[in-house]
Motif scaffolding. Sequence first.
Motif, mmCIF file in Angstrom:
data_model
loop_
_atom_site.group_PDB
_atom_site.id
_atom_site.type_symbol
_atom_site.label_atom_id
_atom_site.label_comp_id
_atom_site.label_asym_id
_atom_site.label_seq_id
_atom_site.Cartn_x
_atom_site.Cartn_y
_atom_site.Cartn_z
ATOM 1 N N GLU A 169 0.831 -1.210 0.000
ATOM 2 C CA GLU A 169 0.000 0.000 0.000
ATOM 3 C C GLU A 169 0.864 1.258 0.000
ATOM 4 N N LEU A 170 1.947 1.226 0.758
ATOM 5 C CA LEU A 170 2.841 2.384 0.803
ATOM 6 C C LEU A 170 3.510 2.624 -0.545
ATOM 7 N N MET A 171 3.923 1.545 -1.221
ATOM 8 C CA MET A 171 4.523 1.705 -2.551
ATOM 9 C C MET A 171 3.513 2.302 -3.531
ATOM 10 N N ALA A 172 2.272 1.797 -3.496
ATOM 11 C CA ALA A 172 1.228 2.333 -4.377
ATOM 12 C C ALA A 172 0.942 3.793 -4.051
ATOM 13 N N GLY A 173 0.930 4.127 -2.765
ATOM 14 C CA GLY A 173 0.704 5.516 -2.362
ATOM 15 C C GLY A 173 1.805 6.440 -2.855
ATOM 16 N N THR A 174 3.039 5.972 -2.762
ATOM 17 C CA THR A 174 4.163 6.775 -3.266
ATOM 18 C C THR A 174 4.030 6.998 -4.767
ATOM 19 N N ALA A 175 3.705 5.945 -5.505
ATOM 20 C CA ALA A 175 3.536 6.080 -6.953
ATOM 21 C C ALA A 175 2.437 7.081 -7.280
ATOM 22 N N LEU A 176 1.325 6.985 -6.566
ATOM 23 C CA LEU A 176 0.207 7.898 -6.779
ATOM 24 C C LEU A 176 0.600 9.343 -6.514
ATOM 25 N N VAL A 177 1.246 9.587 -5.373
ATOM 26 C CA VAL A 177 1.608 10.951 -4.979
ATOM 27 C C VAL A 177 2.668 11.528 -5.922
ATOM 28 N N LEU A 178 3.695 10.737 -6.248
ATOM 29 C CA LEU A 178 4.764 11.265 -7.098
ATOM 30 C C LEU A 178 4.276 11.575 -8.503
ATOM 31 N N GLN A 179 3.593 10.608 -9.120
ATOM 32 C CA GLN A 179 3.147 10.844 -10.501
ATOM 33 C C GLN A 179 1.927 11.751 -10.537
ATOM 34 N N GLY A 180 0.944 11.478 -9.677
ATOM 35 C CA GLY A 180 -0.263 12.307 -9.656
ATOM 36 C C GLY A 180 0.007 13.733 -9.234
ATOM 37 N N GLY A 181 1.002 13.925 -8.379
ATOM 38 C CA GLY A 181 1.345 15.270 -7.919
ATOM 39 C C GLY A 181 2.336 15.994 -8.811
ATOM 40 N N GLY A 182 2.794 15.334 -9.867
ATOM 41 C CA GLY A 182 3.701 15.976 -10.819
ATOM 42 C C GLY A 182 5.148 16.057 -10.363
ATOM 43 N N PHE A 183 5.514 15.295 -9.327
ATOM 44 C CA PHE A 183 6.898 15.309 -8.858
ATOM 45 C C PHE A 183 7.813 14.457 -9.731
ATOM 46 N N ALA A 184 7.278 13.325 -10.207
ATOM 47 C CA ALA A 184 8.106 12.362 -10.937
ATOM 48 C C ALA A 184 7.218 11.470 -11.785
ATOM 49 N N LYS A 185 7.838 10.853 -12.787
ATOM 50 C CA LYS A 185 7.177 9.804 -13.557
ATOM 51 C C LYS A 185 7.524 8.475 -12.902
ATOM 52 N N ILE A 186 6.588 7.541 -12.944
ATOM 53 C CA ILE A 186 6.826 6.197 -12.435
ATOM 54 C C ILE A 186 7.069 5.283 -13.628
ATOM 55 N N ALA A 187 8.098 4.437 -13.529
ATOM 56 C CA ALA A 187 8.442 3.535 -14.625
ATOM 57 C C ALA A 187 8.900 2.193 -14.059
ATOM 58 N N THR A 188 8.990 1.211 -14.931
ATOM 59 C CA THR A 188 9.564 -0.074 -14.549
ATOM 60 C C THR A 188 11.049 -0.068 -14.887
ATOM 61 N N THR A 189 11.784 -0.937 -14.236
ATOM 62 C CA THR A 189 13.214 -1.068 -14.517
ATOM 63 C C THR A 189 13.435 -1.417 -15.980
ATOM 64 N N ALA A 190 12.645 -2.350 -16.512
ATOM 65 C CA ALA A 190 12.815 -2.773 -17.912
ATOM 66 C C ALA A 190 12.675 -1.590 -18.860
#
Length: 191
Positions: free
Chosen positions: A161-182
Amino acid sequence: MTRALLVIDMQRGFDDLEFWGSTTNPDCERNVTALVAAWQGAGEPVVVVRHDSRSPGSPLHPDAAGNALIDPVAEATASLLVTKDVNSAFYGEPDLHAWLQERSIRSLVVCGIQTNMCVETTARMAGNLGYDVTVALDATRTFDLATDVPGLGRVERSADELMAGTALVLQGGGFAKIATTANVVRSIEHI
């Protein structure tokens, strides 16, 4: 454009699950290793960040064996080693922002431990400083968290849940893009 890879707190002390609690994403270390190899193969800068806890009981304290970096990161040829005792790599030594500015680096890929702590704080600050930030979410991990919060009572979140929350806040808040390693590795191989 030169992109720096920020490898946050990939330290042996995070393997102490009696101290940290339940974790998630067992592929984190493998994915961080793949990112470091891709960056080194492309001749791009790798910045390694190490957390030197001020708490004598922490596995990340400088006197603790857990302060050591995991082997694939310790063996990498880092362009810069930043040490810190707070969440953001931008408040470490030497001055990360100044080092990046001197090299005209405007794009950052962030990975490491803990997703919702030092990775997220560093990514947020980098975004606020105007960097183009990508977080390779599957090259991060964190731990279950529970605490009493005034006005809310007991709040508990799983590592997932914390990982999903971080992804939501970073990408949804415009701080960062979320990507996969590949996807990140593919993009560095095509520069």
